[in-house]
Design a protein around this motif. Structure first.
Motif, short mmCIF file in Angstrom:
data_model
loop_
_atom_site.label_atom_id
_atom_site.label_comp_id
_atom_site.label_asym_id
_atom_site.label_seq_id
_atom_site.Cartn_x
_atom_site.Cartn_y
_atom_site.Cartn_z
N ARG A 1 0.79 -1.02 0.02
CA ARG A 1 -0.18 0.18 -0.05
C ARG A 1 0.68 1.43 -0.03
O ARG A 1 0.46 2.37 -0.79
N ALA A 2 2.00 1.36 0.90
CA ALA A 2 2.91 2.54 0.84
C ALA A 2 3.40 2.87 -0.74
O ALA A 2 3.62 4.05 -0.95
N VAL A 3 3.70 1.65 -1.40
CA VAL A 3 4.41 2.06 -2.48
C VAL A 3 3.50 2.42 -3.43
O VAL A 3 3.82 3.45 -4.12
N ILE A 4 2.40 1.94 -3.52
CA ILE A 4 1.29 2.58 -4.23
C ILE A 4 0.92 3.91 -4.04
O ILE A 4 0.84 4.73 -4.94
N LEU A 5 0.65 4.22 -2.67
CA LEU A 5 0.31 5.60 -2.38
C LEU A 5 1.29 6.52 -2.76
O LEU A 5 1.29 7.68 -3.37
N TRP A 6 2.59 6.28 -2.35
CA TRP A 6 3.86 7.21 -2.66
C TRP A 6 3.90 7.41 -4.07
O TRP A 6 4.11 8.51 -4.70
N GLY A 7 3.98 6.28 -4.77
CA GLY A 7 4.15 6.23 -6.41
C GLY A 7 2.86 7.17 -6.94
O GLY A 7 3.18 8.06 -8.00
N GLY A 8 1.74 6.77 -6.57
CA GLY A 8 0.47 7.73 -6.92
C GLY A 8 0.69 9.18 -6.86
O GLY A 8 0.55 9.83 -7.41
N ALA A 9 1.16 9.55 -5.57
CA ALA A 9 1.29 10.90 -5.18
C ALA A 9 2.32 11.51 -6.05
O ALA A 9 2.16 12.65 -6.40
N GLY A 10 3.64 10.64 -6.09
CA GLY A 10 4.52 10.96 -7.26
C GLY A 10 4.15 11.45 -8.65
O GLY A 10 4.38 12.52 -9.04
N LEU A 11 3.49 10.57 -9.21
CA LEU A 11 3.09 10.87 -10.56
C LEU A 11 1.91 11.97 -10.61
O LEU A 11 2.16 12.71 -11.58
N THR A 12 1.23 12.17 -9.53
CA THR A 12 0.29 13.13 -9.73
C THR A 12 0.79 14.53 -9.52
O THR A 12 0.34 15.31 -10.29
N ILE A 13 1.91 14.47 -8.84
CA ILE A 13 2.71 15.85 -8.57
C ILE A 13 3.39 16.11 -9.73
O ILE A 13 3.40 17.18 -10.47
N LEU A 14 3.75 15.18 -10.60
CA LEU A 14 4.41 15.30 -11.79
C LEU A 14 3.69 15.73 -12.91
O LEU A 14 3.65 16.51 -13.82
N ALA A 15 2.22 15.16 -12.91
CA ALA A 15 1.24 15.61 -13.81
C ALA A 15 0.91 17.13 -13.53
O ALA A 15 0.74 17.96 -14.36
N LEU A 16 1.22 17.46 -12.25
CA LEU A 16 0.80 18.92 -11.72
C LEU A 16 1.82 19.71 -12.59
O LEU A 16 1.47 20.81 -12.95
N PHE A 17 3.09 19.21 -12.30
CA PHE A 17 4.32 20.01 -13.00
C PHE A 17 4.07 20.17 -14.36
O PHE A 17 4.01 21.31 -14.86
N LEU A 18 3.63 19.13 -15.09
CA LEU A 18 3.31 19.42 -16.63
C LEU A 18 2.16 20.35 -16.90
O LEU A 18 2.39 21.12 -17.80
N TRP A 19 1.21 20.42 -16.23
CA TRP A 19 0.14 21.24 -16.31
C TRP A 19 0.59 22.70 -16.14
O TRP A 19 0.48 23.69 -16.72
N ILE A 20 1.18 22.93 -14.96
CA ILE A 20 1.95 24.25 -14.75
C ILE A 20 2.86 24.83 -15.88
O ILE A 20 2.57 25.79 -16.36
N GLU A 21 3.40 23.79 -16.44
CA GLU A 21 4.70 24.07 -17.53
C GLU A 21 3.61 24.48 -18.95
O GLU A 21 3.87 25.62 -19.60
N HIS A 22 2.48 23.73 -19.08
CA HIS A 22 1.54 24.08 -19.87
C HIS A 22 0.92 25.47 -19.93
O HIS A 22 0.96 26.41 -20.79
N ARG A 23 0.60 25.70 -18.77
CA ARG A 23 -0.04 27.18 -18.30
C ARG A 23 1.05 28.30 -18.50
O ARG A 23 0.49 29.31 -19.23
N VAL A 24 2.12 28.09 -18.17
CA VAL A 24 3.24 29.22 -18.22
C VAL A 24 3.52 29.46 -19.78
O VAL A 24 3.96 30.22 -20.13
N GLY A 25 3.61 28.26 -20.44
CA GLY A 25 4.02 28.55 -21.93
C GLY A 25 5.71 28.83 -22.15
O GLY A 25 6.48 27.99 -21.40
N GLU A 26 5.88 29.64 -23.11
CA GLU A 26 7.49 29.54 -23.25
C GLU A 26 8.20 30.00 -22.26
O GLU A 26 9.33 29.98 -22.02
N LYS A 27 7.58 30.59 -21.09
CA LYS A 27 8.38 31.34 -19.86
C LYS A 27 8.64 30.03 -18.90
O LYS A 27 9.06 30.34 -17.81
#
Length: 442
Positions: free
Chosen positions: A213-239
């Protein structure tokens, strides 16, 4: 100056790899702790190299390089002064932040000073000097571990850091290609946290191979935050610190996939081989450092030639052939067994992997820089270096189960890892052939 500053990172990695068995014994460190002593450096480099390149473009490449080298010195001084697990890990994390600033800006300064074939040769020389520094470091580190104690290895890079700062301040002019640009703090924070959670997840899983359970939870949290990172980068654009628009070019995507896969395979080998030789093959740290020396030396000799050649013939051929040669060299490592001769088992594998990397390193670096507009060269450099460090980070995080082995079992684990790494390197070559076909045809 660029060579001196960037060599710090190569020296730092080479020194600790030959010292890991002695550090494990003296500190009574677990395999997970060994992984974190290595990845404490890799994690901030992987996450913040992107920011380091853009900060240099916005606020001055020389300034960021000097700040990075100063942080590298501070982290090394902490590890040297208080050689315990917690302080070494913290010190290496500080050094990782410094390396994230100095690496892309040293290469960007070099890139701006040359053009055409001269740029290819300069990048080749840059890669060669780093490789030569990486050759001397494991031998010197092994001798220090054998004769003076592993604690002293952390003092070795400090004079180099001071010299790099002095040369940069006295000899290098400031370059600010995009003054006043946006600093992507949210992107840097989410990338660091996401990669950190992924590294923690893989490290935990690698030790017992159980998806609890710990591996799944921490891994899921990491992937979710990396997805948030990509969303932020998309919103910021060239900057953004990682403008997603760069990946619209097929060549840029292919080059970074190649980098991730190839450096994951290479990082795994360079961590496991000296550990295996010392722990289960009876090598002393000095002998292990000497055994590995042909690897960076051959890269150092071949990179300047390949840098200029790739400018004339195109990058597709060397970037396809090089990883395939690396894959063959990794398979040759299956002959490394208990009692096997260095000359007939270890050396042929190392020489073949070295030849493949010598073919690849300079063309890869120069092609990454030329694949984007000049205003994005710092960002592209940071991105590609970050991708290589991420590959290394993932490889180290996955090897805990093998680091926990000893004797004949360690050889078996090493062989299994070599097969996976060979397949990974071969896929990298195929990606280069696909991704650069249209680019070299123009």
């Amino acid at each position: 100056m660029a060579v001196l500053a960037s060599s710090l990172a190569f020296v730092n990695a080479s020194l600790i790899n030959v010292a890991l068995p002695a550090m494990r014994a003296d500190l009574d460190a677990s395999p997970a702790q060994l992984q974190w002593m290595v990845n404490a450096f890799n994690l901030p480099v992987a996450a913040l190299l992107l920011l380091g390149g853009t900060l240099g473009d916005h606020h001055g490449r020389r300034r960021l390089l000097v700040i990075g080298v100063a942080l590298f010195f501070a982290g090394g001084f902490l590890s040297a002064l208080l050689p315990q697990f917690a302080t070494i890990t913290a010190g290496r994390a500080i050094q990782g932040v410094g390396a994230a600033l100095l690496l892309p800006n040293s290469l960007s300064l070099l890139n701006g000073a040359f053009a055409g074939e001269a740029r290819g040769r300069a990048v080749g020389t840059w890669a060669a000097a780093g490789a030569i520094a990486g050759a001397v470091a494991p031998l010197a580190g092994g001798a220090i571990v054998d004769n003076l104690g592993w604690q002293l290895i952390f003092w070795v890079p400090l004079p180099l850091a001071l010299a790099a700062i002095a040369v940069a301040l006295m000899k290098v002019e400031e370059v600010v290609p995009d003054a006043g640009g946006h600093t992507d703090v949210k992107g840097a924070a989410t990338a660091t946290l996401g990669l950190g959670l992924i590294a923690y997840t893989l490290t935990s899983w690698s030790l017992d191979g159980v998806f609890d359970r710990a591996v799944i939870l921490w891994g899921g949290a990491g992937l979710t935050i990396l997805a948030l990172f990509l969303w932020i980068e998309h919103r910021v654009g060239e900057k953004a610190m990682m403008p997603l628009g760069l990946f619209g070019a097929r060549a840029v995507l292919a080059l970074n996939l190649l980098t991730f896969l190839l450096y994951a395979a290479l990082g795994g080998m360079l961590l496991l081989l000296p550990y295996l030789l010392i722990e289960s093959a009876g090598y002393s740290p000095t002998r292990a450092g000497l055994a590995i020396m042909p690897f960076p030396l051959l890269i150092g000799l071949g990179s300047p030639l390949m840098g200029g050649l790739a400018e004339r013939i195109g990058a597709r051929l060397p970037l396809t052939i090089g990883p395939l040669v690396v894959a063959a060299g990794l398979l040759l490592g299956l002959r490394i067994e208990e009692g096997a001769s260095y000359w007939t088992a270890v050396l042929p594998s190392l020489l073949t992997v070295s030849a493949g990397m010598a073919i690849t390193v300079a063309p890869l670096t120069s092609t990454v820089m030329s694949a984007v507009e000049n205003r994005f060269t710092g960002t592209a450099s940071g991105l590609n270096n970050a991708v290589s460090r991420t590959g290394n980070l993932v490889a180290v995080a996955l090897l805990g189960g093998i680091l926990a082995l000893s004797g004949a079992a360690l050889f078996d684990g090493f062989h299994r890892a070599l097969i996976v790494m060979s397949v990974t390197a071969a896929i990298a070559g195929g990606i280069a052939s696909w991704g650069l076909a249209k680019r070299d045809a123009r």
